[in-house]
Design an enzyme around this catalytic site. Structure first.
Site, PDB file in Angstrom:
ATOM      1  N   ASP A  28      -8.644  -8.570  -8.458  1.00 52.08           N
ATOM      2  CA  ASP A  28      -9.274  -7.554  -8.983  1.00 52.08           C
ATOM      3  C   ASP A  28      -8.956  -7.045 -10.591  1.00 52.08           C
ATOM      4  O   ASP A  28      -9.393  -6.135 -11.020  1.00 52.08           O
ATOM      5  CB  ASP A  28      -8.715  -6.389  -7.946  1.00 52.08           C
ATOM      6  CG  ASP A  28      -9.102  -6.586  -6.550  1.00 52.08           C
ATOM      7  OD1 ASP A  28     -10.229  -7.124  -6.201  1.00 52.08           O
ATOM      8  OD2 ASP A  28      -8.427  -5.972  -5.712  1.00 52.08           O
ATOM      9  N   GLY A  48      -3.658 -10.119   0.303  1.00 53.53           N
ATOM     10  CA  GLY A  48      -4.651 -11.395   0.368  1.00 53.53           C
ATOM     11  C   GLY A  48      -4.349 -12.480  -0.404  1.00 53.53           C
ATOM     12  O   GLY A  48      -3.425 -12.630  -1.730  1.00 53.53           O
ATOM     13  N   ASP A  78      -1.099  -4.477  -6.255  1.00 50.17           N
ATOM     14  CA  ASP A  78      -0.298  -3.307  -6.324  1.00 50.17           C
ATOM     15  C   ASP A  78       0.474  -2.698  -5.118  1.00 50.17           C
ATOM     16  O   ASP A  78       1.577  -2.198  -5.130  1.00 50.17           O
ATOM     17  CB  ASP A  78      -1.292  -2.128  -6.701  1.00 50.17           C
ATOM     18  CG  ASP A  78      -2.369  -1.992  -5.694  1.00 50.17           C
ATOM     19  OD1 ASP A  78      -2.568  -2.841  -5.018  1.00 50.17           O
ATOM     20  OD2 ASP A  78      -3.026  -1.111  -5.764  1.00 50.17           O
ATOM     21  N   ARG A 100      -0.302  -6.977   6.197  1.00 52.36           N
ATOM     22  CA  ARG A 100      -0.237  -5.913   7.348  1.00 52.36           C
ATOM     23  C   ARG A 100       1.343  -5.896   7.553  1.00 52.36           C
ATOM     24  O   ARG A 100       1.822  -5.674   8.802  1.00 52.36           O
ATOM     25  CB  ARG A 100      -0.791  -6.226   8.526  1.00 52.36           C
ATOM     26  CG  ARG A 100      -2.486  -6.350   8.351  1.00 52.36           C
ATOM     27  CD  ARG A 100      -3.091  -7.058   9.590  1.00 52.36           C
ATOM     28  NE  ARG A 100      -4.619  -6.986   9.394  1.00 52.36           N
ATOM     29  CZ  ARG A 100      -5.371  -7.690  10.491  1.00 52.36           C
ATOM     30  NH1 ARG A 100      -4.897  -7.928  11.506  1.00 52.36           N
ATOM     31  NH2 ARG A 100      -6.764  -7.712  10.018  1.00 52.36           N
ATOM     32  N   THR A 128      -3.636 -10.709  -8.139  1.00 52.38           N
ATOM     33  CA  THR A 128      -5.060 -10.202  -7.409  1.00 52.38           C
ATOM     34  C   THR A 128      -6.157 -10.537  -8.497  1.00 52.38           C
ATOM     35  O   THR A 128      -6.176 -10.514  -9.558  1.00 52.38           O
ATOM     36  CB  THR A 128      -4.956  -8.599  -7.866  1.00 52.38           C
ATOM     37  OG1 THR A 128      -6.069  -8.029  -7.341  1.00 52.38           O
ATOM     38  CG2 THR A 128      -4.328  -7.783  -9.021  1.00 52.38           C
ATOM     39  N   ASP A 130      -6.645  -5.450 -11.673  1.00 50.78           N
ATOM     40  CA  ASP A 130      -6.291  -4.040 -11.455  1.00 50.78           C
ATOM     41  C   ASP A 130      -4.945  -3.412 -11.738  1.00 50.78           C
ATOM     42  O   ASP A 130      -4.435  -2.330 -11.417  1.00 50.78           O
ATOM     43  CB  ASP A 130      -6.924  -3.136 -10.299  1.00 50.78           C
ATOM     44  CG  ASP A 130      -6.228  -3.672  -9.090  1.00 50.78           C
ATOM     45  OD1 ASP A 130      -5.198  -4.518  -9.059  1.00 50.78           O
ATOM     46  OD2 ASP A 130      -6.699  -3.178  -8.061  1.00 50.78           O
ATOM     47  N   ARG A 150     -12.451  -4.170  -5.305  1.00 55.82           N
ATOM     48  CA  ARG A 150     -11.827  -2.927  -4.460  1.00 55.82           C
ATOM     49  C   ARG A 150     -12.425  -1.625  -5.546  1.00 55.82           C
ATOM     50  O   ARG A 150     -13.603  -1.714  -5.612  1.00 55.82           O
ATOM     51  CB  ARG A 150     -10.459  -2.984  -4.447  1.00 55.82           C
ATOM     52  CG  ARG A 150      -9.763  -3.745  -3.548  1.00 55.82           C
ATOM     53  CD  ARG A 150      -8.406  -3.524  -3.105  1.00 55.82           C
ATOM     54  NE  ARG A 150      -7.490  -3.468  -4.287  1.00 55.82           N
ATOM     55  CZ  ARG A 150      -6.258  -3.228  -4.093  1.00 55.82           C
ATOM     56  NH1 ARG A 150      -5.657  -2.746  -3.142  1.00 55.82           N
ATOM     57  NH2 ARG A 150      -5.674  -3.170  -5.218  1.00 55.82           N
TER      58      ARG A 150
END
Length: 432
Positions: free
Chosen positions: A206, A72, A182, A141, A204, A208, A250
């Site tokens: 996130d 994203g 990731d 994707r 990201t 993470d 997430r």
């Protein structure tokens, strides 16, 4: 090994001996313990994932590199692209190819994606430092190891990684910079195992990824969430309501934790600490008993009850990850009959991904971009550039994606939050 020793002695005598990694002697899986300094005080820690080169740095020169953005979008991607381009061209004299829509641009050269592959230029990267999104486009994707063609008659996953390697050669690239989280880093590592010279940049919201203190985009996403919480405070207090605010992240709770504390939330729910509905109700009632007839509940999208699982908005589909969603709505519905106050649910969603990066993320993205170029310049592939204790380091990608970097139960911010009266919805709070 004898030829290398002889050549090393010759070059040592001449005063220009290469190290083993420059000769391509290290391969994925080799144990490497050396620490290599590159650029301006940029230590590069080499772990078991490898610190190796596909390029003979004595005879082969890097001339063209590619850069793509997978997964994203998030604030700061364009700042990375700008830094990679300017560092590559100004310091090293390389050309930089922008690859469209993540790995899509390497999968099918005859039918390019919506964002075409294009050589970057001064004009193309001018004034993109502050621009959100990605000028190259992004895709979550386009995993070449389980690829499902868009709009195809079949939904079967296919391994097209050999096509990516072939097209990489057709484009005449000497190295690839992969900007992503990731999932993108996993793809980059697997391509490196097949022979592609790849380096990674951690992207990201996130936060993470292991190995780095922060990923770019996280700080801006937190600020966006805090701004929203600030605004919801006033309407919650005006109408005596419980406001449930769902934030991204997430399966980790960094955004919820940082934004919740900075935004003055009363309850913060994160995936790492499964919540108890009675504990949340008790926290709201305590506020009522103290005359506070409103409550701010920040819910990470991956938050889950102690006896349940996270909420998902979609079912698993070929070539796509299952998408989280609905955590705040489900929680609000479950508590509606047990709390005295009205409630409202706000899902921030992709607001956290959009917009201009803040100053922190612009600086971090610039450091990551220049650090990635230095990894390439030193032939240190299958690594991701990270920042740790204010220093740039190179970490083997395999180590950076070993597992998610989640909120540890001993995280200092959790203790700080509890000490100022924030509830994290834990059943243990009922016993306190």
């Amino acid at each position: 090994m004898v030829p290398y020793v002889i050549l090393y002695a010759i070059f040592k005598f001449l005063g220009s001996a290469p190290n083993a990694s420059q000769w391509g002697l290290f391969r994925p899986g080799d144990a490497v313990s050396e620490t290599v300094a590159i650029g301006n005080d940029l230590p590069l820690a080499c772990g078991h994932g490898g610190c190796y080169s596909y390029i003979d740095m004595m005879t082969g020169q890097v001339r063209r590199i590619g850069i793509l953005t997978g997964g994203g979008d998030c604030p700061g991607i364009n700042a990375v692209i700008r830094a990679v381009y300017r560092s590559a061209t100004l310091r090293h004299g390389w050309q930089v190819l922008g690859i469209g829509n993540g790995f899509e641009g390497l999968i099918d050269l005859e039918h390019p994606p919506s964002h075409n592959n294009r050589w970057l230029s001064d004009e193309r990267v001018r004034e993109i430092l502050t621009q959100g999104g990605s000028i190259l486009g992004a895709s979550n994707r386009a995993n070449p190891f389980c690829y499902v063609p868009p709009g195809g008659a079949t939904q079967n996953e296919t391994d097209v990684s050999d096509r990516v390697l072939h097209n990489f050669g057709i484009l005449g690239l000497d190295a690839l910079v992969c900007v992503g989280g990731d999932g993108t880093m996993d793809i980059a590592h697997r391509l490196a195992q097949q022979g592609m010279p790849v380096v990674g940049v951690p992207k990201t919201i996130d936060n993470d990824l292991l190995g780095t203190d922060y990923t770019f985009g996280f700080n801006t996403a937190v600020q966006t969430a805090v701004d929203a919480i600030d605004r919801l405070h006033t309407t919650a207090e005006s109408h005596d309501r419980v406001m449930f605010i769902e934030v991204m992240g997430r399966n980790t709770g960094w955004i919820a934790l940082y934004a919740g504390i900075a935004g003055g939330a009363d309850v913060i729910l994160i995936p790492e600490l499964p919540y108890s509905e009675p504990a949340i109700c008790a926290a709201i009632r305590r506020r009522l008993e103290h005359g506070q007839r409103f409550c701010i509940v920040v819910v990470a999208e991956g938050a889950r009850p102690e006896d349940g699982e996270s909420s998902y908005a979609t079912q698993p589909l070929p070539g796509r990850a299952r998408r989280l969603g609905g955590a705040a709505e489900h929680l609000a519905a479950a508590l509606a009959s047990r709390i005295e106050l009205e409630h409202r649910v706000t899902v921030l969603g992709h607001l956290q991904r959009g917009g201009s990066p803040n100053a922190f993320d612009r600086l971090l993205a610039t450091r990551f971009g220049t650090g990635a170029v230095e990894l390439v310049a030193h032939g240190l592939f299958d690594q991701v550039v990270c920042v740790r204790s204010h220093a740039n380091i190179g970490v083997p990608i395999v180590d950076a994606i070993a597992h998610l970097h989640g909120v540890d139960r001993k995280e200092e911010l959790l203790d700080a939050g509890r000490s100022i009266g924030i509830s994290f919805g834990s059943g243990d709070e009922l016993e306190a």
